[in-house]
Scaffold this motif. Structure first.
Motif, PDB file in Angstrom:
ATOM      1  N   TYR A 188      11.770 -11.887   2.046  1.00 16.25           N
ATOM      2  CA  TYR A 188      10.342 -12.231   2.077  1.00 16.25           C
ATOM      3  C   TYR A 188       9.496 -11.013   2.445  1.00 16.25           C
ATOM      4  O   TYR A 188       8.472 -10.725   1.799  1.00 16.25           O
ATOM      5  N   LEU A 189       9.914 -10.268   3.503  1.00 16.95           N
ATOM      6  CA  LEU A 189       9.144  -9.089   3.916  1.00 16.95           C
ATOM      7  C   LEU A 189       9.134  -8.022   2.818  1.00 16.95           C
ATOM      8  O   LEU A 189       8.120  -7.337   2.602  1.00 16.95           O
ATOM      9  N   ALA A 190      10.286  -7.862   2.131  1.00 14.06           N
ATOM     10  CA  ALA A 190      10.343  -6.876   1.039  1.00 14.06           C
ATOM     11  C   ALA A 190       9.356  -7.225  -0.068  1.00 14.06           C
ATOM     12  O   ALA A 190       8.677  -6.344  -0.640  1.00 14.06           O
ATOM     13  N   ARG A 191       9.287  -8.555  -0.352  1.00 10.23           N
ATOM     14  CA  ARG A 191       8.351  -8.986  -1.401  1.00 10.23           C
ATOM     15  C   ARG A 191       6.903  -8.734  -0.975  1.00 10.23           C
ATOM     16  O   ARG A 191       6.079  -8.236  -1.767  1.00 10.23           O
ATOM     17  N   VAL A 192       6.572  -9.119   0.283  1.00 11.53           N
ATOM     18  CA  VAL A 192       5.197  -8.959   0.763  1.00 11.53           C
ATOM     19  C   VAL A 192       4.774  -7.488   0.759  1.00 11.53           C
ATOM     20  O   VAL A 192       3.635  -7.145   0.419  1.00 11.53           O
ATOM     21  N   ILE A 193       5.732  -6.602   1.163  1.00 13.04           N
ATOM     22  CA  ILE A 193       5.384  -5.178   1.265  1.00 13.04           C
ATOM     23  C   ILE A 193       5.317  -4.509  -0.111  1.00 13.04           C
ATOM     24  O   ILE A 193       4.440  -3.669  -0.385  1.00 13.04           O
ATOM     25  N   SER A 194       6.257  -4.895  -0.985  1.00 11.42           N
ATOM     26  CA  SER A 194       6.356  -4.165  -2.260  1.00 11.42           C
ATOM     27  C   SER A 194       5.262  -4.537  -3.266  1.00 11.42           C
ATOM     28  O   SER A 194       4.904  -3.712  -4.131  1.00 11.42           O
ATOM     29  N   LYS A 195       4.745  -5.749  -3.180  1.00 17.33           N
ATOM     30  CA  LYS A 195       3.757  -6.185  -4.183  1.00 17.33           C
ATOM     31  C   LYS A 195       2.505  -5.313  -4.204  1.00 17.33           C
ATOM     32  O   LYS A 195       2.097  -4.814  -5.277  1.00 17.33           O
ATOM     33  N   PRO A 196       1.834  -5.087  -3.046  1.00 21.59           N
ATOM     34  CA  PRO A 196       0.650  -4.212  -3.107  1.00 21.59           C
ATOM     35  C   PRO A 196       1.008  -2.757  -3.442  1.00 21.59           C
ATOM     36  O   PRO A 196       0.192  -2.029  -4.035  1.00 21.59           O
ATOM     37  N   LEU A 197       2.231  -2.346  -3.086  1.00 24.84           N
ATOM     38  CA  LEU A 197       2.619  -0.971  -3.412  1.00 24.84           C
ATOM     39  C   LEU A 197       2.766  -0.773  -4.921  1.00 24.84           C
ATOM     40  O   LEU A 197       2.520   0.328  -5.446  1.00 24.84           O
ATOM     41  N   LYS A 198       3.196  -1.813  -5.586  1.00 23.40           N
ATOM     42  CA  LYS A 198       3.262  -1.726  -7.058  1.00 23.40           C
ATOM     43  C   LYS A 198       1.868  -1.510  -7.654  1.00 23.40           C
ATOM     44  O   LYS A 198       1.684  -0.753  -8.616  1.00 23.40           O
ATOM     45  N   LYS A 199       0.902  -2.200  -7.057  1.00 24.67           N
ATOM     46  CA  LYS A 199      -0.477  -2.011  -7.527  1.00 24.67           C
ATOM     47  C   LYS A 199      -0.930  -0.573  -7.292  1.00 24.67           C
ATOM     48  O   LYS A 199      -1.614   0.024  -8.135  1.00 24.67           O
ATOM     49  N   LEU A 200      -0.542  -0.044  -6.108  1.00 28.40           N
ATOM     50  CA  LEU A 200      -0.914   1.340  -5.824  1.00 28.40           C
ATOM     51  C   LEU A 200      -0.276   2.305  -6.828  1.00 28.40           C
ATOM     52  O   LEU A 200      -0.893   3.295  -7.250  1.00 28.40           O
ATOM     53  N   ARG A 201       1.013   2.032  -7.188  1.00 28.02           N
ATOM     54  CA  ARG A 201       1.681   2.895  -8.159  1.00 28.02           C
ATOM     55  C   ARG A 201       0.951   2.884  -9.501  1.00 28.02           C
ATOM     56  O   ARG A 201       0.732   3.933 -10.137  1.00 28.02           O
ATOM     57  N   SER A 202       0.543   1.699  -9.925  1.00 28.28           N
ATOM     58  CA  SER A 202      -0.181   1.599 -11.203  1.00 28.28           C
ATOM     59  C   SER A 202      -1.517   2.330 -11.134  1.00 28.28           C
ATOM     60  O   SER A 202      -1.931   3.028 -12.094  1.00 28.28           O
TER      61      SER A 202
END
Length: 658
Positions: A301-315
């Protein structure tokens, strides 16, 4: 590998490593402590059980030897009605026994407490063989001809006044009553199915078995005992087979009973012995799996919460690299990632600030982890210290108990032999019951025959306190009495009490001007009987004399003194202690006793027994044989105190004049 999978794998690795480390550490510590506890517990069970068996046989042999001295059996032509009445009285006062019988020397049964096989001749069994070999008292285990069951026979020769054997007194105890001696080590039916107990004779024949009673006196023990144990006759130890653990202890005897080289074996399956360990291992495993599953879910759950906004940052970063600086990242997160998004939308320069913030957060997490690890190490250290302290306390307890048991043997060896009294009294008893293993109460008697006369001197004493302090004082008292007799020809009890008092004061340095002096002492009564003229002189310091003469009672209390403490620095004079004289006749009965029996707490109101009730009970049983009185006193004590602990050492002495 994307960022989401990295977070998941990292979290799962940390959880697995931490769980496995804790599981292995806890399991190894518990298994080691439990194994040591099981070995110590079962070894102690075996030792206590065989000691209880030795004490049980010793006490029963003493019973039948004392019963065989009762007047009803010692007549050349005994009155069988009186013999049967006495047998029933003994049986009523000794519920442990199944029955009692009286035989002549040709093995014909003259009387029986239950009327079994009267008039029939007994077969030539083991104890009859030894009786014919002039053995005074003997026991064996065999199937009784009259009872038809396996019993323990306790037999003693009955002698007339000329000390010639005229019969045999036999008491029987059912083999099942050995369970009362042994079973306190394995309480409950379910426990007895798991812990198997066997008693073997010197030829490994089964004398008792709580799991195969049908093999008693029929079968030998299975051939599993190692040869070195049998050849070397090891005192105690343990051995094992593939599926079972065995703990044994060899019989060593008790006091004057030398033992019969019996072997007591406790057998329990390894599965049963270590069942609690298996259950604990299963519990730890289940708890570990639950924690692992919960931790894994939380990690994902924590991995999902943390990684989702980071994907947006990568884009967004890709768009910026393409020159699209107008890109905006939607989101209203209130945490550090939300802050990063907002700063990214303002300027890429803020990315550096975010990187520094992330480093700071990582450092804080590491510090927290180190702090948690320190607490964990501290807990482990404390657990080890507690375990060491427990082992030290247990070792000290074992050493203290062993020392007290040895002190009991020393004290019993110092006390005089009761057999001396049989030469001077028609009947007598000594009821001696320490509160702890050793006692502050003691008895003493001495026969003195010289040019000053023929005297029997009897002393009854109660020292301050009980247990080890009382036992030390009792040894000083016995030594003082021996000194008083050795260095004087004045056997008046008041003179002897004076010498004992001054001896104790001198030994303990009882100077009342010195606040550090030992302020202890003892109560004592001394009776001197002139055997030529049947005159008894009595003097007492705190202990009374109770005399039954011509169907009337008289109580003489003596002085209220505590020897060794109640006086000034000046020596006590003989004239300060009152002395009383009594002319004795046949069947006169007198008693000396400490305050232990009458001060015992018990009854419905949980109060003291009291002197009046004690004297009334003696009045009810005074006509009975002395050994029966002793057993009835013990039964009265047990009925009074029930589950209440014994409050003090007890000593009651009764004598009947010939």
């Amino acid at each position: 590998m994307n960022l989401y999978l990295k977070f998941v794998l990292l979290g799962l690795s940390l959880v697995l490593f931490t769980s496995a480390t804790i599981f292995l550490f806890v399991e190894n510590s518990v298994e080691k402590n439990l194994s040591e506890s099981i070995l110590a517990e079962h070894s102690q069970k075996a030792e206590i059980s065989i000691n209880n068996i030795d004490r049980f046989i010793y006490e029963r042999l003493n019973d039948v030897k004392n019963f065989a001295k009762l007047p009803a059996f010692r007549e050349e032509s005994p009155d069988l009605d009186e013999v049967n009445r006495t047998l029933r009285e003994i049986s009523h006062a000794n519920e442990l026994y199944y029955s009692f019988s009286f035989f002549d020397m040709n093995r014909f049964r003259l009387a029986d407490s239950k009327g079994l096989s009267v008039g029939k001749q007994h077969g030539l069994r083991l104890y009859w063989t030894h009786i014919n070999d002039n053995t005074e008292a003997i026991m064996d285990i065999s199937k009784s001809e009259s009872v038809g069951r396996v019993v323990l026979h306790f037999a003693s020769v009955v002698r007339n006044s000329a000390n010639q054997p005229i019969g045999v007194f036999v008491g029987r105890v059912l083999i099942e009553n050995l369970y009362a001696v042994i079973s306190n080590q394995s309480q409950g039916v379910e426990s007895n199915k798991q812990v198997k107990m066997d008693l073997l004779d010197e030829n490994l024949n089964i004398l008792y078995s709580n799991h195969e009673p049908e093999k008693v006196l029929i079968a030998k023990y299975p051939d599993i005992i190692p040869e070195d144990i049998l050849e070397q006759k090891k005192k105690e130890g343990r051995f094992s087979t593939k599926n079972n653990l065995y703990f044994f202890h060899r019989q060593e005897g008790y006091l004057s009973f030398p033992g019969k080289d019996w072997l007591f074996i406790i057998n329990t399956s390894k599965e049963h012995a270590f069942a609690s360990l298996s259950e604990m291992r299963t519990t730890i495993l289940i708890v570990g799996i639950v924690i692992l599953l919960l931790s894994s879910g939380l990690t994902i759950y924590l991995a999902r919460v943390i990684s989702k906004p980071l994907k947006k940052l990568r884009s967004a970063a890709v768009e910026i690299s393409k020159g699209n600086y107008d890109v905006q990242i939607a989101g209203d997160n209130k945490d550090e990632i939300g802050y990063l998004i907002r700063q990214f939308n303002v300027t890429s320069q803020k990315l550096k600030t975010k990187e520094n913030n992330e480093k700071k957060i990582t450092k804080q997490l590491l510090e927290k982890n180190q702090e948690i690890q320190k607490h964990q190490n501290k807990i482990i250290t404390q657990a080890k210290a507690i375990n060491r302290a427990y082992k030290e306390i247990k070792t000290q307890h074992t050493m203290v108990h062993s020392s007290l048991s040895y002190a009991e043997k020393i004290q019993n060896a110092i006390l005089p032999d009761e057999k001396l009294l049989s030469d001077f009294f028609q009947d007598y008893f000594v009821y001696y019951k320490p509160k702890d293993i050793v006692s502050g109460d003691f008895y003493w008697f001495k026969h003195v025959k010289n040019n000053t006369g023929n005297h029997l001197i009897i002393a009854c004493a109660d020292c301050s306190g009980h247990g080890v302090p009382g036992a030390f004082l009792s040894m000083l008292g016995i030594n003082a009495l021996n000194n008083a007799i050795q260095y004087t020809t004045d056997y008046n009890p008041s003179a002897l009490l004076t010498k004992v008092n001054n001896d104790i004061i001198s030994t303990l340095s009882q100077d009342f001007s010195d606040n550090e002096a030992v302020q202890e002492g003892m109560e004592m009564a001394i009776c001197t009987i002139d055997l030529t003229y049947n005159i008894m002189k009595y003097a007492g310091a705190g202990i009374p004399l109770l005399l039954y003469k011509d169907n009337e009672w008289s109580l003489t209390k003596g002085n209220k003194l505590l020897l060794g403490r109640n006086f000034s620095n000046d020596s006590l004079s003989e004239q300060e202690i009152a002395q009383h004289s009594f002319n004795l006749s046949s069947n006169d009965t007198f008693y000396l006793y400490s305050d232990g029996f009458k001060d015992q707490i018990g009854g419905k109101e949980h109060k003291k027994y009291l002197p009046k009730r004690f004297r009334m009970y003696l009045g009810m049983i005074v006509q009975k044989a002395m050994m029966i009185q002793k057993n009835l006193l013990d039964k009265e004590l047990q009925d009074w105190k029930q589950d209440t602990p014994q409050t003090d050492d007890m000593l009651v002495m009764g004598f009947r004049i010939k």
